[in-house]
Design a protein around this motif. Sequence first.
Motif: not given
Length: 504
Positions: A151-163, A194-207
Amino acid sequence: MKYPPDTGDGMEFPRFTFNPKEGIDNPALVISDDPETDPSPAPRLCHIKCKEGQSFGFRLRTEKGIRGHVVQQVDPWSPAELSGLREGDHVLEVNEDFVDNMEFSRVVTKIQVCGVQVFLLVLKKQEYEEALSQGLDLQALTSSYRGETCSRPRLCHITRDPGLGLGISISPIEGQKGGYVLSTVRDGPAERAGVRDGDRLVWINGAVVSTLTFSALNKMVKKCSAHVTILVIDSESEASYTRRKLPILPIMAGSHNLPHRPNTLHLVQDSDGYGFLLRQEKMPSGRVAHLLREVDVGSPAEQAGMQDGDLLLAVNGQPSESMEHEEIVRRVRKSGKSVSLTTIPVNGRQFYTQLGLSPLLFHEDHRSEAEGIKRTLLPCTDVQNEPTKDNHGSLPCPRLCVLEREESSFGFHLGCVQHKLGTFIGQVETKGSGHKAGLWEGDVVVEVNGQNVENFHFEDVVMLIKKSESLLKLLVVERSGYEKLKQSGLPIIPGVILHSNQSQ
């Protein structure tokens, strides 16, 4: 067999002779028939990289009434030629996205907005023509090339939850330097994005995270106050990219929950024109941009949804940020009595600039759903009444998607905007039930099994879906079409029924 005289160093060099009656006197040499070659078409991947400001060095053409997009005029010593691209090649995929049956203008735009590198999966002209004559499924061929489970990689934008915070934890992969795996909080912010448990992290905020130590990565995450944008991929798909020696890049990704999406406005002139001004202005970053100003009240521009100060990205689908002001004006005038302008708020452009991406990279130029269904060759369509126009112009066609549970899931993930009502389709698994039933990433969910959920919270919609044992009915409509339907005041009713199982 004859031997040369002793050379004195203890080594002998046999010489093989040939007798027409006896053949070659080399028992190790066996002459056999040529091995059978595999007659199936063999796609090849061309990774084209150029420098900033340099072109890829090829042209693409299409012919009316003839299927496919054909490469022509590959410049000598250009990045295209060095990648192995050849004149006459047919382009099947652009950055892992199947484009053979896509509109030509959209394919061109996909290539134009991907930056300094592009990945083209191509077939030789002869192989392409043979594949069509044999009735081969070209999309299945491309899927087989990279692996059925990829499957294609996924670019996901996460908004922080207070809790719950971001709803993810990061762990280094043992024995894999620079490798990180994600664990998600069930129904938390990351999972909703759109993030799933066990996903590999490739890139974060352009890095790229493979260059970061675990402590440096943790510090970067902690600095993210309200939002974070990450590129992820599942482990099986990561293995496919590794096998093919491909980098995992945002240009290959599907987008999930990204804010500040570009908007395409369709304007029709009245007696006073379009009712706005185009100005060249210098941004705080120092770059010059084309901004839309002085939108007249009641003008075609205002009616189309234009906002004063929005930044212009494209004219009639053609990227315009690198154009001169005069060239843009000329294109708008040449368009006649109507024009399509793709825009984005200035803060939206700044968001993509910080990520090092073009806003147009994930922008879909929405067509009517009926056209989309023909383009994607869905397995079964039951076309009912056409959508009512009722003096509102051409409206999108809502789809009632009937999904049959496969194994333990319906083959899609929901998404939502933090602290807002309503849900959308965050991810559709390739060849899953959702994909077969015609769900598209970004679709707004209107009904679940006949119950309207437009004003439901994410958790409530999830519970409704979980109650479906073997069959699930979703009424959905693409994002911009949903807004248009709401503005029209017409009820959102199915215009097309799609089944994941043809026997339904």
